[in-house]
Design an enzyme around this catalytic site. Sequence first.
Site, mmCIF file in Angstrom:
data_model
loop_
_atom_site.group_PDB
_atom_site.id
_atom_site.type_symbol
_atom_site.label_atom_id
_atom_site.label_comp_id
_atom_site.label_asym_id
_atom_site.label_seq_id
_atom_site.Cartn_x
_atom_site.Cartn_y
_atom_site.Cartn_z
ATOM 1 N N ASP A 209 -6.187 10.095 -37.490
ATOM 2 C CA ASP A 209 -7.640 9.855 -37.436
ATOM 3 C C ASP A 209 -8.376 11.190 -37.291
ATOM 4 O O ASP A 209 -7.763 12.215 -37.000
ATOM 5 C CB ASP A 209 -8.024 8.871 -36.309
ATOM 6 C CG ASP A 209 -7.442 9.268 -34.963
ATOM 7 O OD1 ASP A 209 -7.340 10.475 -34.690
ATOM 8 O OD2 ASP A 209 -7.072 8.373 -34.187
ATOM 9 N N GLU B 219 0.850 -1.199 0.000
ATOM 10 C CA GLU B 219 0.000 0.000 0.000
ATOM 11 C C GLU B 219 0.882 1.245 0.000
ATOM 12 O O GLU B 219 1.991 1.222 0.547
ATOM 13 C CB GLU B 219 -0.898 0.025 1.238
ATOM 14 C CG GLU B 219 -2.095 -0.892 1.119
ATOM 15 C CD GLU B 219 -3.003 -0.813 2.340
ATOM 16 O OE1 GLU B 219 -2.722 -0.018 3.260
ATOM 17 O OE2 GLU B 219 -3.990 -1.569 2.377
ATOM 18 N N ASP C 65 0.045 12.565 -33.208
ATOM 19 C CA ASP C 65 -0.991 11.832 -32.488
ATOM 20 C C ASP C 65 -0.877 12.186 -31.009
ATOM 21 O O ASP C 65 0.125 12.751 -30.573
ATOM 22 C CB ASP C 65 -0.819 10.319 -32.713
ATOM 23 C CG ASP C 65 -2.139 9.576 -32.577
ATOM 24 O OD1 ASP C 65 -3.141 10.197 -32.162
ATOM 25 O OD2 ASP C 65 -2.179 8.366 -32.870
ATOM 26 N N LYS D 81 -9.595 6.155 -39.849
ATOM 27 C CA LYS D 81 -9.159 4.968 -39.099
ATOM 28 C C LYS D 81 -10.355 4.332 -38.414
ATOM 29 O O LYS D 81 -11.238 5.039 -37.935
ATOM 30 C CB LYS D 81 -8.133 5.398 -38.037
ATOM 31 C CG LYS D 81 -7.660 4.274 -37.136
ATOM 32 C CD LYS D 81 -6.660 4.775 -36.108
ATOM 33 C CE LYS D 81 -7.322 5.104 -34.789
ATOM 34 N NZ LYS D 81 -6.375 5.525 -33.739
#
Length: 311
Positions: A181, A42, A232, A205
Amino acid sequence: MTNKEKTVIFSLTSCEDLANKVCEELGMKKSCAIVRRFADNEIFTRPCPDTDVKNKDVIVIHSTCQPVNDKLMELLIFIDACHRGEARTITAIIPYFGYVRQDRTIDFGDPISAKLVANCLKAAGCNRVISVDYHSGAMEPFFEGMECKELYSSSVFAKYYRERIKKFRISLSDIVIVSPDKGGLERARHLSKALGDLPIAVLNKYRPEPNKAVITNIKGEPVAGKYCLMIDDIIDTGGTIIAASKELLKNEAKGILICACHGIFSKNALAKLYRCGILDIAISDSIPQEEDVVSIVSLAPVIARYIDEHF
Ligand code: R5P
């Protein structure tokens, strides 16, 4: 006390170098944070006891990159500590925002994990979230009750490529900016503008399955006989860039140069990218890299400018 004197800047385990550069640009000293693990792994983190955050404007610079869940918990716990230490405001500067791509549902019953992360930041006590080059414009409404601001990497990449293309004897007039894209068109526009309004082409795309990219065609300015500077947000498996580069070369592009803000590079992506004949790859320091195999352009000027103007 000026605003700057009321501001304390911390970094956690993912962005120490970047945060140091930001502080250097600002002429500020980075404050000390404790990050340690309990026996069961943790996380315990908080400002060092000699750094008083009470009534201060806290800035924490930390990317929630791999291991994403650990880095996220680290950030949430640190914000909780600052909140309990009665910080006046808490700003999380998260250069790479993990889970950012899960920002919409595709099928009924899908999670929107990016929104869940935003909720967690709010619950921990965060007042403002700053990130760089989000995956899409969907993020802003997720930060209910917090301020949010998206910064862009285009200025640092434009500066880098103005110099870098000289090595390849390329001039700006030989370049078409490419978005792999439609979702990245705005990013391509920013880069085009930063380089003096260069022409833009956009690829179509689609993803038949997660992490697989298929390019169907190219729209916009012709790429034949041109060098394509493709931008990108993320390179993860490299599938998008590889498929896009193949399509551009098939359409007689002269060469490909790449920039992407966030270099995740899963699944041996870098080796695959270099095998497909890309001339140059530049990423930012939003995610620390183990290997020194691509050019790394620092986001420090972009982040420092934001802090300077807002604190
Ligand atoms: C998505 O659709 C993004 O803008 C990136 O193109 C994508 O995350 C890159 O992932 P990969 O390198 O795995 O194709």
